[in-house]
Design a protein around this motif. Structure first.
Motif, short mmCIF file in Angstrom:
data_model
loop_
_atom_site.label_atom_id
_atom_site.label_comp_id
_atom_site.label_asym_id
_atom_site.label_seq_id
_atom_site.Cartn_x
_atom_site.Cartn_y
_atom_site.Cartn_z
N VAL A 215 0.86 -1.19 0.00
CA VAL A 215 0.00 0.00 0.00
C VAL A 215 0.89 1.23 0.00
O VAL A 215 1.30 1.74 1.04
CB VAL A 215 -0.96 0.01 1.22
CG1 VAL A 215 -1.91 1.20 1.12
CG2 VAL A 215 -1.74 -1.28 1.27
N LEU A 216 1.21 1.71 -1.20
CA LEU A 216 2.15 2.82 -1.32
C LEU A 216 1.46 4.17 -1.18
O LEU A 216 2.10 5.19 -1.06
CB LEU A 216 2.88 2.72 -2.67
CG LEU A 216 3.65 1.41 -2.89
CD1 LEU A 216 4.32 1.42 -4.26
CD2 LEU A 216 4.67 1.20 -1.78
N SER A 217 0.13 4.17 -1.24
CA SER A 217 -0.64 5.38 -0.96
C SER A 217 -1.66 5.00 0.10
O SER A 217 -1.59 3.93 0.68
CB SER A 217 -1.35 5.87 -2.24
OG SER A 217 -2.37 4.96 -2.61
N ASN A 218 -2.60 5.87 0.37
CA ASN A 218 -3.61 5.56 1.37
C ASN A 218 -4.87 4.96 0.76
O ASN A 218 -5.92 4.95 1.40
CB ASN A 218 -3.97 6.83 2.16
CG ASN A 218 -2.84 7.24 3.09
OD1 ASN A 218 -2.04 6.41 3.51
ND2 ASN A 218 -2.76 8.52 3.40
N THR A 219 -4.77 4.46 -0.47
CA THR A 219 -5.93 3.86 -1.14
C THR A 219 -5.71 2.36 -1.28
O THR A 219 -4.71 1.92 -1.86
CB THR A 219 -6.16 4.48 -2.52
OG1 THR A 219 -6.36 5.89 -2.38
CG2 THR A 219 -7.39 3.87 -3.18
N PHE A 220 -6.65 1.59 -0.77
CA PHE A 220 -6.60 0.13 -0.85
C PHE A 220 -7.68 -0.31 -1.83
O PHE A 220 -8.86 0.00 -1.66
CB PHE A 220 -6.85 -0.48 0.53
CG PHE A 220 -6.55 -1.96 0.62
CD1 PHE A 220 -5.30 -2.40 1.00
CD2 PHE A 220 -7.54 -2.90 0.33
CE1 PHE A 220 -5.02 -3.76 1.08
CE2 PHE A 220 -7.27 -4.26 0.40
CZ PHE A 220 -6.01 -4.69 0.78
N ARG A 221 -7.29 -1.04 -2.86
CA ARG A 221 -8.22 -1.40 -3.94
C ARG A 221 -8.59 -2.88 -3.88
O ARG A 221 -7.72 -3.74 -3.84
CB ARG A 221 -7.62 -1.05 -5.30
CG ARG A 221 -7.38 0.45 -5.48
CD ARG A 221 -6.83 0.79 -6.85
NE ARG A 221 -6.57 2.21 -6.95
CZ ARG A 221 -5.43 2.79 -6.58
NH1 ARG A 221 -4.44 2.03 -6.10
NH2 ARG A 221 -5.27 4.08 -6.67
N ILE A 222 -9.90 -3.12 -3.89
CA ILE A 222 -10.47 -4.47 -3.79
C ILE A 222 -11.33 -4.73 -5.02
O ILE A 222 -12.07 -3.85 -5.46
CB ILE A 222 -11.34 -4.59 -2.53
CG1 ILE A 222 -10.54 -4.25 -1.26
CG2 ILE A 222 -11.95 -5.99 -2.41
CD1 ILE A 222 -11.40 -4.01 -0.04
N ALA A 223 -11.27 -5.93 -5.56
CA ALA A 223 -12.17 -6.32 -6.65
C ALA A 223 -12.91 -7.58 -6.24
O ALA A 223 -12.30 -8.53 -5.71
CB ALA A 223 -11.39 -6.57 -7.94
N ASP A 224 -14.23 -7.58 -6.45
CA ASP A 224 -15.01 -8.79 -6.26
C ASP A 224 -15.43 -9.28 -7.64
O ASP A 224 -16.22 -8.62 -8.33
CB ASP A 224 -16.25 -8.52 -5.39
CG ASP A 224 -16.97 -9.82 -5.04
OD1 ASP A 224 -16.29 -10.86 -4.92
OD2 ASP A 224 -18.20 -9.81 -4.87
N LEU A 225 -14.90 -10.42 -8.04
CA LEU A 225 -15.12 -10.94 -9.39
C LEU A 225 -16.31 -11.90 -9.40
O LEU A 225 -16.35 -12.86 -8.62
CB LEU A 225 -13.87 -11.67 -9.89
CG LEU A 225 -12.57 -10.86 -9.84
CD1 LEU A 225 -11.41 -11.67 -10.41
CD2 LEU A 225 -12.71 -9.54 -10.59
#
Length: 364
Positions: A57-67
């Motif tokens: 996590v290099l920024s403060n945004t955590f990205r999640i994908a539900d496929l």
């Protein structure tokens, strides 16, 4: 040719029944919700123990994908579990939870009922939501953009019906049946080959999209290592539905040719088969693989009605596209009656659901 482009032009779409009516997926997926619940602790532990938080996590945004998110509400339940676990992980590593933002991508086919999905978004959701339409056998997201990928009760869907099973000149032609029968080895091999090709595409695409150290959590219905397909309740139920279609063909309610050309594009893989696919891909490491506890949830309806309604929510679109909607009521009432007759045998099957955690390897 890149792996994600294999057979891309011939991929087909299979969406769960949308809306919010009595036969909708939203109202007939309590079993799937229960399976997600049984995996909640495993996902929490996976994030706590295996997520390299500070490195990925290099920024403060955590990205999640539900496929394969479908129409809800199960996807929202799963996402909330993930977010709470990530917040806890961040807090343990000294990060102010207020500074961490979440972006969630809900993915399914373009024919998915995204309207129902977004109308039912939790009003207090702690994330920025976006829909991503397309097959998860394709590259869907920018390279190295996802930190966590989740998929529940979705990867058993193949990208298409194996071509050989509907080819009258092929020894794998599945005449008079709509799914796998163990005795038909050529049919089984055709399904196995399609599964292997699809998983190659799935893992190749995710290897590009998931950051090094990122995680993929897969919840899937399958079969034990070495077990024949006939030992899964899903196979028995699909073939029971096929017998209903053949009964209707004998009564000229549908054409036998239509039944011969209809096959269900799913495959119940074993953990061993997933391990082999991951090994061939080479970009992920399996951190955990285990069988999930059984789930029983029949609501306040008869067991036969619940099974029939659940199957209709899953397959109505597929059946309607092939046969039209005129046969739906008669077909599923006939199916419900056969389920009632076969209920002791159906209930003797043990549902086999698995949890697998994959971690994107860190490049040297």
């Amino acid at each position: 040719m890149a792996a994600e482009d294999i057979g891309k032009s011939s991929r087909e779409e299979y969406s769960m029944k949308g809306g919010n009516d009595v036969y909708s997926y939203a109202n007939n997926s309590s079993y799937q919700r229960g399976v997600i619940g049984t995996a909640k602790e495993l996902i929490t532990d996976a994030i706590a123990e295996k997520l390299d938080f500070n490195n990925i996590v290099l920024s403060n945004t955590f990205r999640i994908a539900d496929l394969g998110c479908s129409v809800g509400p199960n996807t929202f339940f799963a996402i909330q579990n993930i977010i709470e676990a990530v917040q806890c992980k961040g807090k343990c590593q000294g990060l102010d939870p207020q500074l961490l933002e979440f972006q969630v991508f809900f993915n399914d086919h373009t024919s998915n009922d995204f309207n129902t999905l977004f109308k039912s978004l939790p009003p207090d959701g702690q994330y920025y939501a976006a829909g991503v339409a397309g097959s998860f056998y394709c590259h869907l997201f920018p390279n190295s953009s996802l930190h966590f990928v989740h998929s529940s009760y979705a990867i058993h869907w193949l990208s298409k019906v194996p071509e050989l099973v509907v080819d009258k000149t092929s020894p794998a032609w599945n005449k008079g049946r709509i799914y796998i029968v163990d005795s038909e080895e050529d049919v089984v091999k055709a399904y196995e080959a399609q599964y292997a090709e699809d998983m190659e595409c799935f893992l190749h695409a995710r290897a590009q999209e998931v950051v090094c150290g990122g995680l993929i959590a897969l919840i899937f219905a399958g079969r034990p290592n070495g077990a024949p397909h006939s030992q899964t309740p899903h196979t028995f139920i699909f073939n029971l539905l096929g017998s209903c279609l053949m009964d209707m063909a004998r009564k000229s309610k549908v054409s036998e040719e239509k039944v011969d050309s209809f096959n269900i594009p799913t495959y119940w893989m074993s953990p061993q088969e997933l391990e082999a696919a991951v090994h061939r891909n080479g970009e992920f490491r399996i951190e955990r693989m285990e069988k999930l506890p059984g789930v029983i949830n029949f609501r306040d309806l008869s067991k036969s009605q619940v099974i029939a309604s659940n199957l209709r929510a899953v397959l109505e679109g597929l059946i309607k596209a092939h046969f039209g909607d005129v046969i739906l009521e008669e077909l599923f009432e006939l199916f419900r009656n056969k389920v009632e007759e076969q209920l002791p045998l159906i209930m003797s099957f043990i549902n086999t659901d698995f949890f697998a955690l994959l971690k994107r390897k860190v490049k040297d």
